[in-house]
Scaffold this active site. Structure first.
Site, PDB file in Angstrom:
ATOM      1  N   SER A   1      23.174  43.247  36.256  1.00  0.00           N
ATOM      2  CA  SER A   1      24.338  42.456  36.662  1.00  0.00           C
ATOM      3  C   SER A   1      24.417  41.196  35.807  1.00  0.00           C
ATOM      4  O   SER A   1      23.808  41.137  34.732  1.00  0.00           O
ATOM      5  CB  SER A   1      24.238  42.112  38.158  1.00  0.00           C
ATOM      6  OG  SER A   1      25.463  41.597  38.623  1.00  0.00           O
ATOM      7  N   ASN A   2      25.155  40.207  36.239  1.00  0.00           N
ATOM      8  CA  ASN A   2      25.288  38.966  35.470  1.00  0.00           C
ATOM      9  C   ASN A   2      25.541  37.808  36.427  1.00  0.00           C
ATOM     10  O   ASN A   2      25.663  37.999  37.626  1.00  0.00           O
ATOM     11  CB  ASN A   2      26.423  39.101  34.447  1.00  0.00           C
ATOM     12  CG  ASN A   2      27.727  39.456  35.119  1.00  0.00           C
ATOM     13  OD1 ASN A   2      28.315  38.660  35.828  1.00  0.00           O
ATOM     14  ND2 ASN A   2      28.179  40.700  34.917  1.00  0.00           N
ATOM     15  N   GLU A   3      25.633  36.601  35.852  1.00  0.00           N
ATOM     16  CA  GLU A   3      25.658  35.368  36.644  1.00  0.00           C
ATOM     17  C   GLU A   3      27.046  34.944  37.114  1.00  0.00           C
ATOM     18  O   GLU A   3      27.200  33.825  37.593  1.00  0.00           O
ATOM     19  CB  GLU A   3      25.074  34.219  35.807  1.00  0.00           C
ATOM     20  CG  GLU A   3      23.579  34.288  35.579  1.00  0.00           C
ATOM     21  CD  GLU A   3      22.799  33.931  36.837  1.00  0.00           C
ATOM     22  OE1 GLU A   3      23.346  33.224  37.693  1.00  0.00           O
ATOM     23  OE2 GLU A   3      21.655  34.390  36.956  1.00  0.00           O
TER      24      GLU A   3
END
Ligand code: CTP
Length: 217
Positions: free
Chosen positions: A25-27
């Site tokens: 995933s990512n921030e």
């Protein structure tokens, strides 16, 4: 245009599961998506908000929560024709694991390879399948900001792209470039709320132009 419009806003990160307990995933915080939705609702528009998991969701919207890029793609295709204006600020994972492992992967060798498969480009699909609609996207670039944004504008058949540089990540104030066939509008060091308002106003203006062009043709 005082008419009530329908916005389809795609926001937040996607999660791509490797096994039942691990994912890529990512921030993405979803703050820009939230600001876009709030401004559109405040101006009397209807908002369909398709979002990956974030801390805060907008109120008074039709909320569709999704997990993976494929979920977001399916939900977007389903809602696409109901919207006048589509804006994707979602941080869609470009790749997903080629194979989901049903059970937790056990460690064995000193290294392991994870095969990834390309996810569909959701905003590009919207751009290619629009009919008298406005489709807008974002471009996050660490180099050749405007040149890369213009390439994305054309290749994804968008009406507007918001180009953000490195300084947009994690800060409340940022500089954004609104790139369209009309040129570039630079908004320097303003809050994400302020920039969100300008983006919504610009998409509405582009839609008005499309409609008046069609009426005069
Ligand atoms: N986007 C999308 N579907 C994807 C990837 C991106 O809809 N699978 C959308 C994003 O929501 C954004 C725009 O495409 O509006 C640009 O995303 P960005 O990450 O800047 O670029 P990419 O197209 O992924 O290209 P690259 O990572 O090579 O810069």
């Amino acid at each position: 245009m005082s008419k009530k419009l329908t916005f389809l806003i795609l926001s937040g990160p996607t999660k791509e599961y490797i096994d039942p307990v691990r994912y890529i995933s990512n921030e993405s915080s979803g703050k820009m998506g939230l600001a876009l939705a709030c401004y559109a609702v405040k101006n009397g528009h209807k908002v369909i908000f398709i979002s990956g998991e974030v801390k805060e969701y907008p109120k008074r919207v039709e909320l569709v929560k999704v997990t993976t890029a494929l979920d977001m793609f399916k939900a977007s295709k389903f809602k696409l024709q109901t919207a006048d204006i589509i804006i994707s600020v979602a941080a869609v994972a470009d790749y997903r694991p080629a194979k989901f492992q049903k059970h937790k992967i056990k460690k064995s060798d000193n290294s392991m390879l994870l095969e990834l498969k390309k996810n569909p480009d959701i905003v590009k699909y919207c751009g290619k399948n629009k009919s008298n609609q406005v489709v807008a996207g974002f471009a996050f670039e660490t180099q050749n900001l405007l040149a890369n944004a213009k390439l994305k504008l054309r290749s994804k058949k968008l009406d507007l792209i918001v180009a953000n540089g490195r300084d947009s990540f994690g800060y409340d104030k940022t500089t954004a470039h609104l790139v369209s066939s009309n040129g570039v509008i630079k908004i320097e060091n303003r809050s994400k709320k302020f920039i969100a308002g300008k983006i919504i106003d610009e998409t509405v203006r582009i839609l008005e132009n499309i409609k008046s062009f069609k009426n005069n043709a």
